[in-house]
Design a protein around this motif. Structure first.
Motif, PDB file in Angstrom:
ATOM      1  N   TRP A 153       0.833  -1.200   0.000  1.00 38.82           N
ATOM      2  CA  TRP A 153       0.000   0.000   0.000  1.00 38.82           C
ATOM      3  C   TRP A 153       0.874   1.258   0.000  1.00 38.82           C
ATOM      4  O   TRP A 153       0.653   2.195  -0.768  1.00 38.82           O
ATOM      5  CB  TRP A 153      -0.924  -0.021   1.214  1.00 38.82           C
ATOM      6  N   LYS A 154       1.888   1.270   0.856  1.00 40.24           N
ATOM      7  CA  LYS A 154       2.760   2.449   0.958  1.00 40.24           C
ATOM      8  C   LYS A 154       3.610   2.607  -0.299  1.00 40.24           C
ATOM      9  O   LYS A 154       3.777   3.718  -0.817  1.00 40.24           O
ATOM     10  CB  LYS A 154       3.650   2.328   2.195  1.00 40.24           C
ATOM     11  N   TYR A 155       4.146   1.508  -0.778  1.00 42.80           N
ATOM     12  CA  TYR A 155       5.006   1.573  -1.957  1.00 42.80           C
ATOM     13  C   TYR A 155       4.247   2.131  -3.157  1.00 42.80           C
ATOM     14  O   TYR A 155       4.731   3.024  -3.862  1.00 42.80           O
ATOM     15  CB  TYR A 155       5.542   0.171  -2.267  1.00 42.80           C
ATOM     16  N   ASN A 173       1.378   3.864  -3.237  1.00 42.22           N
ATOM     17  CA  ASN A 173       0.892   5.233  -3.055  1.00 42.22           C
ATOM     18  C   ASN A 173       2.009   6.258  -3.168  1.00 42.22           C
ATOM     19  O   ASN A 173       1.794   7.365  -3.686  1.00 42.22           O
ATOM     20  CB  ASN A 173       0.179   5.376  -1.713  1.00 42.22           C
ATOM     21  N   ASN A 174       3.200   5.911  -2.729  1.00 41.21           N
ATOM     22  CA  ASN A 174       4.332   6.815  -2.942  1.00 41.21           C
ATOM     23  C   ASN A 174       4.664   6.918  -4.426  1.00 41.21           C
ATOM     24  O   ASN A 174       5.051   7.980  -4.920  1.00 41.21           O
ATOM     25  CB  ASN A 174       5.549   6.342  -2.144  1.00 41.21           C
ATOM     26  N   SER A 231       2.109   9.273  -5.874  1.00 44.97           N
ATOM     27  CA  SER A 231       2.456  10.661  -5.543  1.00 44.97           C
ATOM     28  C   SER A 231       3.570  11.177  -6.438  1.00 44.97           C
ATOM     29  O   SER A 231       3.551  12.335  -6.877  1.00 44.97           O
ATOM     30  CB  SER A 231       2.878  10.752  -4.063  1.00 44.97           C
ATOM     31  N   SER A 258       9.319   0.573   5.537  1.00 42.27           N
ATOM     32  CA  SER A 258       7.991   1.070   5.884  1.00 42.27           C
ATOM     33  C   SER A 258       8.058   2.568   6.160  1.00 42.27           C
ATOM     34  O   SER A 258       7.727   3.055   7.238  1.00 42.27           O
ATOM     35  CB  SER A 258       7.455   0.312   7.104  1.00 42.27           C
ATOM     36  N   LEU A 301       4.171   7.585   4.394  1.00 50.58           N
ATOM     37  CA  LEU A 301       3.649   7.999   3.099  1.00 50.58           C
ATOM     38  C   LEU A 301       3.831   9.494   2.895  1.00 50.58           C
ATOM     39  O   LEU A 301       3.727  10.288   3.840  1.00 50.58           O
ATOM     40  CB  LEU A 301       2.166   7.656   3.009  1.00 50.58           C
ATOM     41  N   SER A 302       4.078   9.878   1.645  1.00 49.62           N
ATOM     42  CA  SER A 302       4.185  11.306   1.347  1.00 49.62           C
ATOM     43  C   SER A 302       2.837  11.997   1.525  1.00 49.62           C
ATOM     44  O   SER A 302       2.767  13.182   1.847  1.00 49.62           O
ATOM     45  CB  SER A 302       4.698  11.502  -0.084  1.00 49.62           C
ATOM     46  N   ASN A 303       1.740  11.261   1.314  1.00 43.66           N
ATOM     47  CA  ASN A 303       0.392  11.761   1.581  1.00 43.66           C
ATOM     48  C   ASN A 303      -0.062  11.157   2.912  1.00 43.66           C
ATOM     49  O   ASN A 303      -0.517  10.019   2.979  1.00 43.66           O
ATOM     50  CB  ASN A 303      -0.561  11.365   0.456  1.00 43.66           C
ATOM     51  N   LYS A 321      -3.256   9.058   3.755  1.00 43.93           N
ATOM     52  CA  LYS A 321      -3.401   7.660   3.361  1.00 43.93           C
ATOM     53  C   LYS A 321      -2.645   6.701   4.287  1.00 43.93           C
ATOM     54  O   LYS A 321      -2.653   5.494   4.061  1.00 43.93           O
ATOM     55  CB  LYS A 321      -2.921   7.474   1.920  1.00 43.93           C
ATOM     56  N   GLU A 322      -1.996   7.233   5.307  1.00 44.82           N
ATOM     57  CA  GLU A 322      -1.277   6.383   6.253  1.00 44.82           C
ATOM     58  C   GLU A 322      -2.275   5.472   6.977  1.00 44.82           C
ATOM     59  O   GLU A 322      -3.289   5.937   7.504  1.00 44.82           O
ATOM     60  CB  GLU A 322      -0.537   7.245   7.272  1.00 44.82           C
TER      61      GLU A 322
END
Length: 390
Positions: free
Chosen positions: A120-122, A124-125, A128, A357, A360-362, A365-366
């Motif tokens: 999810w984090k990968y 979404n970054n 971004s 981990s 997130l830049s946003n 969404k964390e």
């Protein structure tokens, strides 16, 4: 994968183990020299098994390494998307034709909840980053109006939606039909390739099936279902390579229900290491696992040189069994050199850099604590399977 690509520099004075990395279309430090992305359509949708060879060195390279330099040669392709993409097992199996033995399959896995959060984090970054260079419009007809999901809970719901279920089913049926069409023609590989060049009849994935049907984040509820994904490979490979597998303990049409019982494990005692407590040492001894055609390596094995040694040896043993007939050397001679290479690699081993981990830049969404609790509940079955076997 990093460990395999490092083996080329570890050898004895008589023979070197030369591991060649695949061609990658993306000049990215995490991707290049690791994964080709071929069978998920990154090459204009082309996934034709015949042309998979373009991702690897020429035959003359292998000839030079083996016949002239006297080295042991092998290659790999380590794409994370291959395990859960619905089309890939059929395409890989179709790439090994005639009397060829099946490839050595390896699934590197981790705790399912950790995997979902990390993915999810990968992604979404990555989204971004794309937006920062002006890529802000989405083809909702291709990925659905719910894409991209705003929260990890939305992503999980999307992955289980009728839209995604249908897309995955259609992608699997599409490739089965393409492969069957070639089989019905009953022509040689060389004739097939010439025919495809002149007619443009090259196997491609449609846009909606690249790189995962319904998008990267639609896989949140699927990528960590390791038992089901491994079962798909065993089902496809059992049909394609009946009677041709060597080195596997349990071959057959394993099902998700009995996948737990099909884990063939060889436990070896690791010498005492003062840097490990007893519980960690015990956990790392359970590293040689094979389910049918698939070697399974939990991520914990990549945190210890000794555990890594035990994990990669059975895979490389199977590589040697596949390739030793090309050279006038005994299996024992090649494995002796292979063991030397593995031992030297593990002696100088440094902990593998995992997908960090990072926040997130946003920040909106964390994943929240409620999200994480939801994932633990949703993936309870998958987590129990992982914990009980690895």
């Amino acid at each position: 994968i990093v460990s395999l690509s490092s083996m080329s520099s570890h050898s004895d004075e008589h023979m070197k183990i030369k591991c060649y990395t695949p061609f990658c279309a993306w000049a990215h430090p995490i991707l290049d020299h690791k994964e080709s992305f071929y069978f998920v359509g990154h090459y204009l949708g082309i996934v034709d098994p015949y042309f998979y060879r373009m991702a690897f060195p020429l035959k003359i390279t292998r000839w030079w390494e083996e016949k002239v330099l006297g080295n042991f040669f092998f290659c790999f392709d380590g794409c994370a998307q291959y395990l859960s993409h619905p089309s890939v097992p059929y395409l890989i199996a179709s790439s090994y034709q005639g009397n060829e033995s099946p490839p050595v399959l390896v699934a590197c896995i981790r705790n399912p909840v950790d995997q979902a959060i990390s993915w999810w984090k990968y992604e979404n970054n990555a989204i971004s980053w794309g937006e920062s260079i002006g890529l802000k419009e989405w083809d909702t007809g291709l990925r659905s109006p719910q894409y991209p999901p705003k929260t990890i809970a939305d992503a999980l719901e999307l992955s289980r939606s009728d839209f995604v279920l249908k897309a995955y089913s259609n992608a699997e049926k599409l490739v089965e039909e393409l492969i069957q069409r070639d089989d019905d023609r009953n022509t040689s590989s060389a004739t097939k390739s010439l025919f495809k060049l002149f007619t443009g009849d090259i196997k491609r994935l449609p846009s909606w099936a690249i790189t995962w049907p319904a998008g990267q984040l639609s896989s949140i509820g699927r990528s960590c279902n390791y038992a089901r994904n491994i079962e798909r490979y065993n089902h496809v490979f059992s049909t394609a390579f009946e009677g041709k597998q060597s080195g596997a303990s349990n071959i057959g049409n394993s099902t998700e229900r009995n996948c737990n019982n099909n884990v063939a494990t060889s436990k070896q005692k690791i010498p005492n290491d003062t840097s490990m407590d007893h519980s960690e040492e015990t956990r790392h001894t359970n590293t040689q696992n094979q389910i049918g055609f698939v070697h399974v390596v939990p991520i914990e094995c990549q945190s210890s040189g000794r555990a890594l040694n035990l994990a990669i040896r059975p895979m490389l043993d199977q590589c040697v069994q596949r390739c030793v007939h090309r050279r006038k050397l005994s299996y024992e001679t090649v494995m002796l050199t292979m063991d030397c290479a593995i031992n030297r690699l593990c002696e100088s081993f440094e902990m593998t850099r995992r997908n960090p981990s990072a926040m997130l830049s946003n920040l909106e969404k964390e994943p929240s604590q409620e999200d994480i609790a939801m994932l633990h509940k949703c993936f309870e079955k998958e987590t129990d399977w992982y914990s009980s076997n690895f």
